[in-house]
Design a protein around this motif. Structure first.
Motif, PDB file in Angstrom:
ATOM      1  N   UNK A  18       7.241  -8.151   4.956  1.00 43.42           N
ATOM      2  CA  UNK A  18       8.095  -8.150   3.547  1.00 43.42           C
ATOM      3  C   UNK A  18       8.752  -6.507   4.212  1.00 43.42           C
ATOM      4  N   UNK A  19       8.819  -5.652   4.688  1.00 45.03           N
ATOM      5  CA  UNK A  19       9.530  -4.761   5.321  1.00 45.03           C
ATOM      6  C   UNK A  19      10.317  -5.039   5.611  1.00 45.03           C
ATOM      7  N   UNK A  20      10.097  -6.000   6.898  1.00 43.19           N
ATOM      8  CA  UNK A  20      11.191  -6.153   7.570  1.00 43.19           C
ATOM      9  C   UNK A  20      12.377  -7.315   7.343  1.00 43.19           C
ATOM     10  N   UNK A  21      12.116  -7.735   5.773  1.00 40.56           N
ATOM     11  CA  UNK A  21      13.250  -8.594   4.895  1.00 40.56           C
ATOM     12  C   UNK A  21      13.721  -7.288   4.146  1.00 40.56           C
ATOM     13  N   UNK A  22      13.639  -6.063   3.997  1.00 36.85           N
ATOM     14  CA  UNK A  22      14.192  -5.311   3.054  1.00 36.85           C
ATOM     15  C   UNK A  22      13.390  -4.923   1.800  1.00 36.85           C
ATOM     16  N   UNK A  23      12.732  -5.383   1.911  1.00 38.99           N
ATOM     17  CA  UNK A  23      12.134  -5.565   0.406  1.00 38.99           C
ATOM     18  C   UNK A  23      11.484  -3.950   0.604  1.00 38.99           C
ATOM     19  N   UNK A  24      11.066  -3.145  -0.965  1.00 38.62           N
ATOM     20  CA  UNK A  24      10.206  -1.702  -0.790  1.00 38.62           C
ATOM     21  C   UNK A  24       9.018  -2.392  -1.367  1.00 38.62           C
ATOM     22  N   UNK A  25       8.260  -2.003  -0.392  1.00 33.99           N
ATOM     23  CA  UNK A  25       6.665  -2.602  -0.850  1.00 33.99           C
ATOM     24  C   UNK A  25       5.816  -1.091  -0.223  1.00 33.99           C
ATOM     25  N   UNK A  26       4.856  -1.873  -1.317  1.00 32.13           N
ATOM     26  CA  UNK A  26       2.948  -0.684  -0.664  1.00 32.13           C
ATOM     27  C   UNK A  26       2.261  -0.964  -1.426  1.00 32.13           C
ATOM     28  N   UNK A  27       1.138  -0.851  -0.723  1.00 33.57           N
ATOM     29  CA  UNK A  27      -0.199  -1.352  -0.527  1.00 33.57           C
ATOM     30  C   UNK A  27      -1.426  -1.129  -1.511  1.00 33.57           C
ATOM     31  N   UNK A  28      -1.721  -1.418  -2.130  1.00 32.48           N
ATOM     32  CA  UNK A  28      -2.984  -0.817  -3.026  1.00 32.48           C
ATOM     33  C   UNK A  28      -4.448  -1.359  -2.984  1.00 32.48           C
ATOM     34  N   UNK A  29      -5.311  -0.780  -3.254  1.00 37.70           N
ATOM     35  CA  UNK A  29      -6.791  -1.331  -2.596  1.00 37.70           C
ATOM     36  C   UNK A  29      -7.601  -0.388  -3.838  1.00 37.70           C
ATOM     37  N   UNK A  30      -7.847  -0.967  -5.093  1.00 34.33           N
ATOM     38  CA  UNK A  30      -7.881   0.040  -5.826  1.00 34.33           C
ATOM     39  C   UNK A  30      -9.339   0.878  -5.932  1.00 34.33           C
ATOM     40  N   UNK A  31     -10.259   0.217  -5.186  1.00 34.52           N
ATOM     41  CA  UNK A  31     -12.034   0.958  -4.580  1.00 34.52           C
ATOM     42  C   UNK A  31     -11.742   0.159  -2.969  1.00 34.52           C
ATOM     43  N   UNK A  32     -12.377   1.424  -2.759  1.00 37.74           N
ATOM     44  CA  UNK A  32     -12.683   0.303  -1.024  1.00 37.74           C
ATOM     45  C   UNK A  32     -14.601   1.994  -0.176  1.00 37.74           C
ATOM     46  N   UNK A  33     -14.788   0.999   0.218  1.00 37.81           N
ATOM     47  CA  UNK A  33     -16.388   1.877   0.588  1.00 37.81           C
ATOM     48  C   UNK A  33     -15.577   2.254   1.962  1.00 37.81           C
ATOM     49  N   UNK A  34     -15.549   3.101   2.536  1.00 35.72           N
ATOM     50  CA  UNK A  34     -15.235   3.017   4.271  1.00 35.72           C
ATOM     51  C   UNK A  34     -15.987   4.388   4.806  1.00 35.72           C
ATOM     52  N   UNK A  35     -16.455   4.777   6.383  1.00 35.66           N
ATOM     53  CA  UNK A  35     -16.353   5.991   6.616  1.00 35.66           C
ATOM     54  C   UNK A  35     -15.430   6.180   7.768  1.00 35.66           C
ATOM     55  N   UNK A  36     -14.133   5.320   7.473  1.00 40.04           N
ATOM     56  CA  UNK A  36     -13.583   5.424   8.191  1.00 40.04           C
ATOM     57  C   UNK A  36     -12.522   5.757   7.377  1.00 40.04           C
ATOM     58  N   UNK A  37     -11.738   7.269   7.330  1.00 37.35           N
ATOM     59  CA  UNK A  37     -11.077   7.866   6.195  1.00 37.35           C
ATOM     60  C   UNK A  37      -9.009   8.453   6.738  1.00 37.35           C
ATOM     61  N   UNK A  38      -8.550   9.166   6.111  1.00 33.95           N
ATOM     62  CA  UNK A  38      -7.596   9.796   6.224  1.00 33.95           C
ATOM     63  C   UNK A  38      -7.513  10.930   5.428  1.00 33.95           C
ATOM     64  N   UNK A  39      -6.454  11.181   5.357  1.00 34.80           N
ATOM     65  CA  UNK A  39      -5.995  12.470   5.228  1.00 34.80           C
ATOM     66  C   UNK A  39      -3.923  12.258   5.321  1.00 34.80           C
TER      67      UNK A  39
END
Length: 519
Positions: free
Chosen positions: A28-49
């Protein structure tokens, strides 16, 4: 809310929702659309800052990259980091909120749902399209009254749904048809397409299967996605076990063993090393597998004291002693760094309380603290670690303060991100601000920096140091730069693969958009 929305739900866990979401975001980004991801609740030990210093799931950081935007805490407002089978640290909008067991956590649903709604509303005002990732199965019958992440979000966003199934694990017909059968009629009406993921072999051989799913479910199959070998993208929680089984240590390569801790976190720290042509990197589950390793890495841990006890109980400490005495290298990352020290104190009962003896390879002492450090950093290695003038970029996620007496630091911090709420997104650090510790001979060291091996110049200088110990000639930095370039291209490789496999015109028709797309 103004954004249109598409939700990627699954027939179960680990069916590929995160990567399918990332691929759709990139498309969708390649088409020129302004797009964003969303995940309300994630369970993971693999995180990012994030740049503002908030902690989110690593998958949402990858998805933000796919959208061509910076990651933000609104993309993953709730992150659950398991500490045991029935207890998790709860991170809300990037900061530690509490530690809860399952029953007390569900009691907080009204408050947490309001936070989720607010985060989604902010994103929906900023972007044209939101691609929502679900969790687990789309038909979690026992959680319907407490769900925060699947159908409540779909209804909030008025989203259409794509259902992803994993044929590699078997039983794909039961996965799809059973899931669809358990949906409420209004939920089933929202499902506009099915993706059959991780197919091995010629997808044409599954043509009859596609027809069967189409006719029995009444929902079109958007495509069959072949299994993509050796894809080095940041996964959520599952190591690439198949690749690991094929890795063999040899005398012609640098053999790196990463100890697979029960509560290992941020295993993506080692993706760059894994891709180097002169490296054989293996996640080990038994101490005997360390015997052939030139370098052993103790990775990050969400439960440092429990994993430290695990190392002793399984016999790793004795093998590590022989490893170090024989002049081979030992590295600790984050919780692994804490384990290499003399003591770990837990007077605030962050984990289990008390004082535990560390492995004793570094003259450091750690006090676990209730406040979590979450920041992005840039640093230069000290000359004890590598002589070359290089830079390291990464992030810190830890609950502990470490002090050292005799050891030298590994890195001198050049800048870091202020915590959430700071006046400036980037703040210079004090000149004497350091990270990590390294023994005088340079063979035992540890750091709090996740992503420490991602920068190609430092990675190659460090690997060449290990090559010299093994009597190998150095390898040029261009090799590591090529590896980094390849890794940065993996997202596009995956997206190309996904778009070749799916009917993207039909996928776009799932969106109630008014734009005209050119495929």
């Amino acid at each position: 809310m103004t954004a249109q929305a598409l939700a990627v739900l699954g027939t179960g866990s680990d069916v590929g929702k995160s990567l399918v979401t990332a691929g759709i975001c990139r498309f969708l980004h390649r088409t020129g659309m302004r797009v964003a991801p969303f995940k309300a609740q994630n369970m993971s030990l693999n995180s990012f800052v994030t740049p503002e210093g908030g902690e989110i799931g690593r998958a949402q950081a990858l998805q933000a990259e796919a959208c061509g935007i910076l990651p933000h805490v609104d993309m993953n407002p709730i992150l659950l980091k398991p500490e045991s089978d029935n207890r998790s640290q709860v991170v809300v909008r990037g900061s530690v909120w509490s530690t809860e067991n399952a029953s007390t956590y569900f009691e907080q649903r009204p408050h947490l749902w309001a936070i989720v709604q607010d985060s989604y509303a902010r994103l929906a005002q900023q972007y044209e399209t939101i691609v929502i990732e679900g969790a687990g199965s789309a038909a979690e019958m026992n959680l319907r009254d407490r769900d925060l992440v699947n159908w409540p979000i779909v209804e909030l966003a008025d989203a259409r749904v794509i259902l992803v199934a994993d044929i590699d694990r078997g039983g794909v017909f039961a996965q799809v048809l059973g899931t669809v059968d358990l949906l409420e009629p209004d939920e089933r009406d929202r499902v506009c397409g099915i993706v059959i993921n991780k197919f091995r072999g010629d997808p044409k051989l599954f043509a009859d299967g596609v027809s069967f799913v189409d006719s029995r479910s009444g929902i079109p199959v958007l495509g069959v996605v072949p299994f993509l070998q050796d894809l080095l993208l940041d996964q959520e929680d599952s190591l690439n076990q198949e690749r690991d089984r094929r890795v063999a240590f040899s005398t012609e390569q640098l053999n790196i063993a990463v100890i697979s801790l029960p509560h290992m976190s941020n295993f993506t720290d080692f993706n760059s090393l894994m891709a180097e042509p002169d490296v054989a990197l293996k996640y080990v589950t038994t101490p005997s597998l360390l015997a052939q390793a030139d370098i052993v890495i103790v990775p990050g841990s969400k439960n440092t004291l429990t994993d430290l006890s695990y190392l002793r109980e399984q016999g790793y400490s004795r093998i590590l002693e022989h490893h170090v005495r024989s002049g081979r290298e030992l590295v600790g990352i984050c919780g692994g760094y804490q384990m290499l020290g003399r003591t770990i104190s837990d007077s605030h009962h962050v984990e289990q309380g008390g004082i535990s003896s560390g492995l004793g390879y570094l003259s450091i002492e750690t006090e676990l603290s209730q406040k979590k450090c979450t920041e992005q950093v840039e640093a230069n290695p000290t000359d004890t670690l590598v002589v070359d003038q290089t830079i390291v970029r990464g992030y810190q996620v830890h609950m502990g303060v470490t002090v050292y007496q005799n050891e030298r630091p590994c890195f001198r911090l050049q800048r870091r991100v202020s915590p959430i709420g700071g006046a400036h997104p980037l703040a210079a650090v004090q000149e004497d601000s350091c990270d990590g510790a390294i023994r005088e001979d340079g063979l035992v060291w540890g750091t709090y920096i996740h992503g420490v091996f991602d920068e190609p110049s430092f990675r190659r200088a460090w690997l060449n140091r290990a090559r010299a110990r093994k009597g190998f000639l150095p390898v040029g930095v261009h090799t590591s730069r090529s590896v980094t370039a390849r890794l940065r291209g993996e997202l596009d490789r995956w997206t190309d693969h996904l778009t070749r496999s799916l009917d993207m015109a039909r996928l776009l028709s799932c969106l109630s958009h008014r734009r005209i797309f050119s495929l």
